[in-house]
Design a protein around this motif. Structure first.
Motif, PDB file in Angstrom:
ATOM      1  N   ASN A 187       0.835  -1.209   0.000  1.00 44.30           N
ATOM      2  CA  ASN A 187       0.000   0.000   0.000  1.00 44.30           C
ATOM      3  C   ASN A 187       0.862   1.249   0.000  1.00 44.30           C
ATOM      4  O   ASN A 187       1.951   1.275   0.595  1.00 44.30           O
ATOM      5  CB  ASN A 187      -0.921   0.010   1.229  1.00 44.30           C
ATOM      6  CG  ASN A 187      -1.860  -1.185   1.256  1.00 44.30           C
ATOM      7  OD1 ASN A 187      -2.553  -1.475   0.282  1.00 44.30           O
ATOM      8  ND2 ASN A 187      -1.875  -1.891   2.378  1.00 44.30           N
ATOM      9  N   ASP A 188       0.361   2.279  -0.662  1.00 37.38           N
ATOM     10  CA  ASP A 188       1.066   3.557  -0.736  1.00 37.38           C
ATOM     11  C   ASP A 188       0.626   4.432   0.435  1.00 37.38           C
ATOM     12  O   ASP A 188      -0.521   4.887   0.494  1.00 37.38           O
ATOM     13  CB  ASP A 188       0.749   4.250  -2.067  1.00 37.38           C
ATOM     14  CG  ASP A 188       1.633   5.463  -2.298  1.00 37.38           C
ATOM     15  OD1 ASP A 188       2.333   5.872  -1.346  1.00 37.38           O
ATOM     16  OD2 ASP A 188       1.627   6.005  -3.414  1.00 37.38           O
ATOM     17  N   HIS A 189       1.553   4.679   1.362  1.00 39.14           N
ATOM     18  CA  HIS A 189       1.237   5.473   2.547  1.00 39.14           C
ATOM     19  C   HIS A 189       1.840   6.880   2.450  1.00 39.14           C
ATOM     20  O   HIS A 189       2.146   7.494   3.474  1.00 39.14           O
ATOM     21  CB  HIS A 189       1.773   4.768   3.797  1.00 39.14           C
ATOM     22  CG  HIS A 189       1.184   3.412   4.029  1.00 39.14           C
ATOM     23  ND1 HIS A 189      -0.128   3.220   4.393  1.00 39.14           N
ATOM     24  CD2 HIS A 189       1.736   2.168   3.930  1.00 39.14           C
ATOM     25  CE1 HIS A 189      -0.375   1.928   4.527  1.00 39.14           C
ATOM     26  NE2 HIS A 189       0.747   1.270   4.247  1.00 39.14           N
ATOM     27  N   THR A 190       1.988   7.393   1.231  1.00 32.44           N
ATOM     28  CA  THR A 190       2.637   8.686   1.038  1.00 32.44           C
ATOM     29  C   THR A 190       1.936   9.800   1.807  1.00 32.44           C
ATOM     30  O   THR A 190       2.593  10.606   2.496  1.00 32.44           O
ATOM     31  CB  THR A 190       2.686   9.040  -0.464  1.00 32.44           C
ATOM     32  OG1 THR A 190       3.470   8.052  -1.149  1.00 32.44           O
ATOM     33  CG2 THR A 190       3.306  10.413  -0.673  1.00 32.44           C
ATOM     34  N   ALA A 223      -0.049   9.565   4.411  1.00 33.00           N
ATOM     35  CA  ALA A 223       0.090   9.343   5.854  1.00 33.00           C
ATOM     36  C   ALA A 223       1.493   9.743   6.324  1.00 33.00           C
ATOM     37  O   ALA A 223       1.650  10.335   7.407  1.00 33.00           O
ATOM     38  CB  ALA A 223      -0.181   7.865   6.185  1.00 33.00           C
ATOM     39  N   ILE A 224       2.513   9.458   5.514  1.00 31.42           N
ATOM     40  CA  ILE A 224       3.885   9.852   5.869  1.00 31.42           C
ATOM     41  C   ILE A 224       3.996  11.373   5.876  1.00 31.42           C
ATOM     42  O   ILE A 224       4.642  11.961   6.756  1.00 31.42           O
ATOM     43  CB  ILE A 224       4.887   9.235   4.880  1.00 31.42           C
ATOM     44  CG1 ILE A 224       4.866   7.713   4.994  1.00 31.42           C
ATOM     45  CG2 ILE A 224       6.298   9.758   5.137  1.00 31.42           C
ATOM     46  CD1 ILE A 224       5.664   7.002   3.900  1.00 31.42           C
ATOM     47  N   LYS A 272       1.599  13.518   6.501  1.00 31.76           N
ATOM     48  CA  LYS A 272       0.919  14.008   7.706  1.00 31.76           C
ATOM     49  C   LYS A 272       1.810  13.851   8.940  1.00 31.76           C
ATOM     50  O   LYS A 272       1.866  14.750   9.789  1.00 31.76           O
ATOM     51  CB  LYS A 272      -0.397  13.258   7.909  1.00 31.76           C
ATOM     52  CG  LYS A 272      -1.473  13.606   6.879  1.00 31.76           C
ATOM     53  CD  LYS A 272      -2.759  12.822   7.146  1.00 31.76           C
ATOM     54  CE  LYS A 272      -3.854  13.188   6.147  1.00 31.76           C
ATOM     55  NZ  LYS A 272      -5.099  12.405   6.390  1.00 31.76           N
ATOM     56  N   THR A 311       4.700  10.371  -4.394  1.00 34.18           N
ATOM     57  CA  THR A 311       5.504   9.228  -3.965  1.00 34.18           C
ATOM     58  C   THR A 311       6.884   9.307  -4.631  1.00 34.18           C
ATOM     59  O   THR A 311       6.993   9.692  -5.799  1.00 34.18           O
ATOM     60  CB  THR A 311       4.828   7.912  -4.366  1.00 34.18           C
ATOM     61  OG1 THR A 311       3.499   7.903  -3.833  1.00 34.18           O
ATOM     62  CG2 THR A 311       5.592   6.711  -3.834  1.00 34.18           C
ATOM     63  N   ASN A 322      10.896   5.759   6.347  1.00 34.86           N
ATOM     64  CA  ASN A 322       9.729   6.005   5.485  1.00 34.86           C
ATOM     65  C   ASN A 322      10.139   6.350   4.061  1.00 34.86           C
ATOM     66  O   ASN A 322       9.492   7.159   3.390  1.00 34.86           O
ATOM     67  CB  ASN A 322       8.868   7.125   6.070  1.00 34.86           C
ATOM     68  CG  ASN A 322       8.084   6.675   7.283  1.00 34.86           C
ATOM     69  OD1 ASN A 322       7.155   5.876   7.187  1.00 34.86           O
ATOM     70  ND2 ASN A 322       8.475   7.180   8.445  1.00 34.86           N
ATOM     71  N   LYS A 331      10.089  -0.331  -0.326  1.00 33.84           N
ATOM     72  CA  LYS A 331      10.519   0.401   0.853  1.00 33.84           C
ATOM     73  C   LYS A 331      11.988   0.081   1.121  1.00 33.84           C
ATOM     74  O   LYS A 331      12.384  -1.086   1.077  1.00 33.84           O
ATOM     75  CB  LYS A 331       9.687   0.003   2.078  1.00 33.84           C
ATOM     76  CG  LYS A 331      10.079   0.741   3.351  1.00 33.84           C
ATOM     77  CD  LYS A 331       9.221   0.299   4.534  1.00 33.84           C
ATOM     78  CE  LYS A 331       9.625   1.033   5.797  1.00 33.84           C
ATOM     79  NZ  LYS A 331       8.832   0.599   6.980  1.00 33.84           N
TER      80      LYS A 331
END
Length: 473
Positions: free
Chosen positions: A45-48, A50-51, A53, A85, A211, A222
């Motif tokens: 999953n792309d947590h861009t 969230a990172i 934030k 990203t 991250n 990652k």
């Protein structure tokens, strides 16, 4: 060709060449690196966002505690609606091999979720880097270091070895825990004024390192080990890690350290070794077994060695370079409709004379003047004392420059006990071309030869070496 999906067009890692590479081979090299489970893992999953934030929350906390002002706070906040990203790509190392060359991994962090925070960390830690005993800023700094060595330690004894050491894959092979340990060590040893406490800075660095999520060919990855080239703080963190590591390696050497000149430009190390070759081999084995993931390659010679953008020569017990420290001049010649350049110091002060309908300039005595002569409808300039770093030649309507990609390549020569330096270029270095009728500002086109020749003059310590470099340019 740009639209041809069967090839990839990129710049070479070193030398300025344009590389046209088969797409399948390019992807195969990238996957070879990304499939290394020690360094990378696939992400689902792309947590861009969230990172981003989480990065903004760190910035808010630092601001609330008074460590950054309102202007810096507004700049350091990541815009959530434009965050991107990170993207992975690599630059072919054609100086290693032309057939399926390995790639230098780069992670582009433009508009990334941690890039501004990384820049902020880098601004805090710069002062720690320049305080490292081994720190070399650039070629100019190295030239000054050579002068200091000649003054304080020369003449060197016969048999003194010029030694260069290179760290293998420093960025990708440095563990996160060791980077944090090194950072904590220096922040405790030399606390920085007007910055967050050491624990906070280490926490921010941990957030950035852990991250580093990016894409390649629509697959998320990652980085689990090391740090990415392309992250603003990477060179600074790598410098501090190496400062911490080399301190421990030198303290535990199994043989006497026959050197007082350990100098380093990030992952390139230079030293003078006054011990025996056998002791040097023992020392090399020591540093290559000291850390589980950091390894070194070494080369030595009693005569000359390349280092950064120079060739260092040992001459009569002293180090000489094939470029001088404050050379900044260029000579331009118009020959048969083409512009050629010769070395000058500072193309600023001139005396202009009109002779038989042509502009003629007279030679000046300051090491910053240029002489221009109009001969048969062409402009000629005369050689000066303070040469620079670029040479331009107008060939078939194009300005040709002799580009050196890494401002840190030097060849060192040991001549009669002295170290000399000469300009070192790789066989894959290429020249860039700029059409003289392009819309670039005139000063940009004029400064290209100036800077190329300045670089040559700065590095070459002997006139004949400098003249040879000028001729090649």
């Amino acid at each position: 060709m740009v639209l041809n999906r069967e090839v990839r067009i990129s710049t070479a890692d070193k030398g300025g060449a344009v590389v046209v590479q088969d797409t399948d081979n390019y992807i195969k090299e990238a996957e070879r690196q990304l499939n290394n489970s020690l360094h990378y893992s696939k992400a689902d999953n792309d947590h861009t966002v969230a990172i981003a934030k989480a990065s903004n929350k760190i910035v808010e906390d630092i601001h609330d505690r008074g460590f950054i002002d309102d202007v810096t706070y507004r700049w350091a906040k990541t815009e959530l609606n434009t965050v991107r990203t990170h993207c992975f790509y690599h630059l072919p190392k054609i100086h290693k091999t032309l057939e399926n060359p390995p790639g230098q991994p780069i992670v582009s962090g433009v508009k990334g979720p941690t890039v501004k925070l990384s820049k902020l960390v880098d601004s805090w830690l710069q002062d720690l880097v320049v305080q490292l005993p081994s720190h070399v800023k650039d070629t100019t700094h190295m030239l000054q270091t050579v002068q200091d060595l000649n003054t304080t330690e020369g003449p060197f004894n016969p048999g003194t070895l010029l030694v260069t050491i290179d760290v293998v894959g420093l960025y990708t092979n440095t563990p996160h825990d060791d980077m944090e340990t090194a950072l904590r060590h220096f922040l405790t040893l030399k606390p920085l004024p007007n910055t967050p406490p050491a624990a906070t800075i280490v926490q921010v660095v941990r957030h950035i390192l852990s991250n580093n999520v990016f894409t390649f060919e629509e697959q998320l990855y990652k980085q689990e080990h090391g740090t990415a080239m392309g992250t603003p703080m990477t060179p600074t963190i790598a410098n501090l890690f190496m400062g911490w590591l080399e301190e421990r390696m030198l303290e535990t050497s199994p043989v006497p350290l026959h050197t007082s000149s350990w100098k380093r430009f990030i992952d390139d190390i230079f030293l003078l070794w006054t011990g025996t070759p056998e002791e040097l081999k023992i020392f090399q084995k020591h540093i290559n077994t000291f850390h589980p993931t950091i390894k070194f390659t070494m080369a030595s010679s009693p005569v000359e060695m390349p280092f950064l953008d120079m060739t260092l020569n040992m001459q009569e017990g002293y180090i000489e370079t094939d470029l001088h420290t404050k050379a900044t001049d260029i000579t331009l010649k118009m020959q048969e409709g083409y512009i050629e350049t010769d070395l000058h110091t500072k193309p600023t002060d001139m005396t202009l004379k009109m002779q038989e309908g042509y502009i003629e300039t007279d030679l000046h005595t300051k090491p910053t003047d240029i002489t221009l002569k109009m001969q048969e409808g062409y402009i000629e300039t005369d050689l000066h004392t303070k040469p620079t770093d670029i040479t331009l030649k107008m060939q078939e309507g194009y300005i040709e420059t002799d580009l050196h990609t890494k401002p840190t390549d030097i060849t060192l020569k040991m001549q009669e006990g002295f170290i000399e330096t000469d300009l070192h270029t790789k066989a894959t270095d290429k020249r860039n071309y700029l059409h003289y009728t392009s819309c670039h500002p005139r000063h940009c086109k004029e400064n290209i030869p100036y800077s190329q020749m300045l670089r040559a003059r700065r590095i070459c310590s002997k006139k004949k070496d400098f003249e040879q470099q000028c001729h090649q340019l």
